[in-house]
Design a protein around this motif. Structure first.
Motif: not given
Ligand SMILES: *Cc1c(COP(=O)(O)O)cnc(C)c1O
Length: 470
Positions: A297-303
């Motif tokens: 699963k690709y989940e972008a998130r805050p850095s």
């Protein structure tokens, strides 16, 4: 060469359009060449040491064909690369590829300098200047500013958040003269980004000026980064043959990654025939890609902030290109993936120094630890059925196709060292108790007068400044 778009394969543009547009504003997609032609076998099969600039020219030719004649392309490459990458052997099976010998002491010089010259080339018949606007949180701005400095027909305005970048980074941004200037914005990086984005869609500005961006998704920054993968893998092959009589070692390249531009360039070089058997994608605690490889699963998130801050990226922009080039199953066969937290980074700098004497920067340190774990049995354990826990620092549980080469001791590692350790002196000192040597060109920058222009975090003020000063 024809370039298409990661979101719409019916898109067909030439190199000039892909370079000057940066991305396809209609689809939001990224440009990508329709093919990656293999270099001539006489280059790929040679067992003698390659020349960096000749390799670069051969690799660049197909992407510029019909738009930049070979002689002009050669001149661009000679001018872009008065420095080259250096391959340093630090133990019998480990090489460090130093990518920090350019003017700003980080690998982004390779991409930015080629892009600047190609943009200038494509702008040569225009009588008015092309204006580049770029928001930066540090390294990108200095590489872009330096790359465009004194390049004809182009000027650059860099926006950075005042007081939110390191003193050395601020010096690198604020001391340019001539066609490059920096605005220190009273705000955050996101505020700088917003000012730039608003300017790009402002009709008053657009009707008056030719504006362009220079960010890391530009294809003319990715292609030249492939040059050093080709060069280094051919050189490592030649050296292994000469020094270890290893006829055909499996070459494993470990890449400290943030936006995954560098790794994407490696994939392009491999498609063009670079003798690279596999890659290790190494990140800090921003583990979006390792998690994707582990879970599917690709989940972008805050850095999150780390010591390897040029890799503090939670939504890597080149994921889109990687996913367009390969399926998840192919990625799992091609890459090992690895992540390391801040404690691990400090340990790794120390460990590399103790074991080899080499002083590595916090970004390269992530890659060193990944490679050192891999060759000391981590993969063997995975192949033996040990289930990795992807939420803990270390290797993701997929077993790449090349794992057996490492287990059979037929592999050599190339670690990409993306910055000079002196750029991150405090972290290095914390790890090994001494300061790295500061190169002359960094020392010089520290002496230059600060020319940054103060700027309110207010769009109307910024716009007025552009109207009066571009
Ligand atoms: C930008 C940068 C990286 C990350 O490179 P990506 O192409 O974004 O993955 C790593 N190390 C240093 C020093 C950098 O400046």
């Amino acid at each position: 060469m024809i370039y298409t778009d990661t979101r719409d394969s019916s898109v067909k543009v030439d190199f000039k359009t892909a370079v000057l547009n940066g991305m396809n504003s209609k689809t939001g997609g990224l440009y990508i060449p329709v093919e990656f032609p293999r270099l001539d076998e006489s280059i790929l099969k040679s067992n003698s040491e390659p020349s960096f600039r000749s390799v670069a020219l051969e690799m660049a030719k197909p992407y510029c064909k019909g738009e930049i004649p070979d002689d002009d392309l050669d001149a661009i490459i000679q001018d872009a690369y008065p420095f080259i990458s250096k391959l340093n052997q630090i133990d019998p099976i480990t090489y460090i590829l130093e990518l920090f010998h350019g003017p700003t002491c980080a690998f982004k010089d390779f991409g930015a300098r080629f892009m600047a010259r190609v943009m200038s080339y494509f702008n040569r018949e225009n009588s008015d200047n092309l204006h580049i606007l770029v928001a930066t949180s540090g390294d990108t701005g200095s590489a872009v500013g330096s790359a465009f400095h004194n390049v004809p027909g182009i000027d650059v305005t860099i926006l950075y958040p005042e007081g939110k970048i390191s003193p050395l980074q601020e010096k690198q941004l604020s001391t340019f003269t001539g066609n490059v200037r920096a605005l220190k914005v009273k705000g955050t990086f996101d505020d700088c980004q917003k000012l730039v984005k608003t300017a790009f869609v402002d009709e008053d500005l657009r009707s008056k000026f030719r504006l362009s961006s220079a960010n890391s998704i530009n294809i003319s920054r990715l292609l030249p980064q492939g040059f050093y993968y080709m060069y280094a893998s051919l050189l490592a092959k030649a050296k292994s043959y000469i020094s270890n009589k290893l006829e055909d070692p499996a070459i494993i390249v470990t890449v400290p990654s943030g936006n995954f531009g560098n790794l994407t360039s490696g994939l392009i070089a491999q498609k063009m025939g670079a003798p690279i058997t596999g890659f290790v994608a190494a990140t800090n605690s921003n583990r979006t890609i390792p998690d994707w490889i582990a879970t599917g699963k690709y989940e972008a998130r805050p850095s999150v902030e780390t010591y390897a801050n040029a890799m503090d990226v939670g939504a890597p922009s080149n994921y889109e290109r990687i996913a367009a080039m390969y399926s998840l199953e192919e990625v799992r066969k091609l890459f090992a993936s690895y992540w390391l937290d801040n404690d691990g980074i400090i340990e790794s700098i120390k460990d590399c120094h103790t074991k080899t004497g080499y002083i590595i920067d916090p970004h390269g340190a992530v890659a060193w630890k990944a490679w050192d774990d891999i060759r000391s049995g981590c993969l063997e354990k995975l192949m033996g059925g040990l289930k990795g826990d992807y939420t803990k620092p270390g290797l993701t549980a997929n077993v790449p196709d090349w794992a057996k080469e490492v287990v059979n001791k037929n592999a050599v590692g190339i670690i990409l060292e993306t910055a000079d350790p002196a750029k991150f002196g405090a972290t290095v000192k914390q790890a090994i108790g001494k300061d790295p040597i500061i190169p002359d060109r960094l020392q010089k920058v520290m002496q230059l007068p600060d020319k940054a222009i103060p700027m309110e975090n207010n769009y109307e003020t910024f716009k007025q400044w552009l109207m009066e000063n571009l």
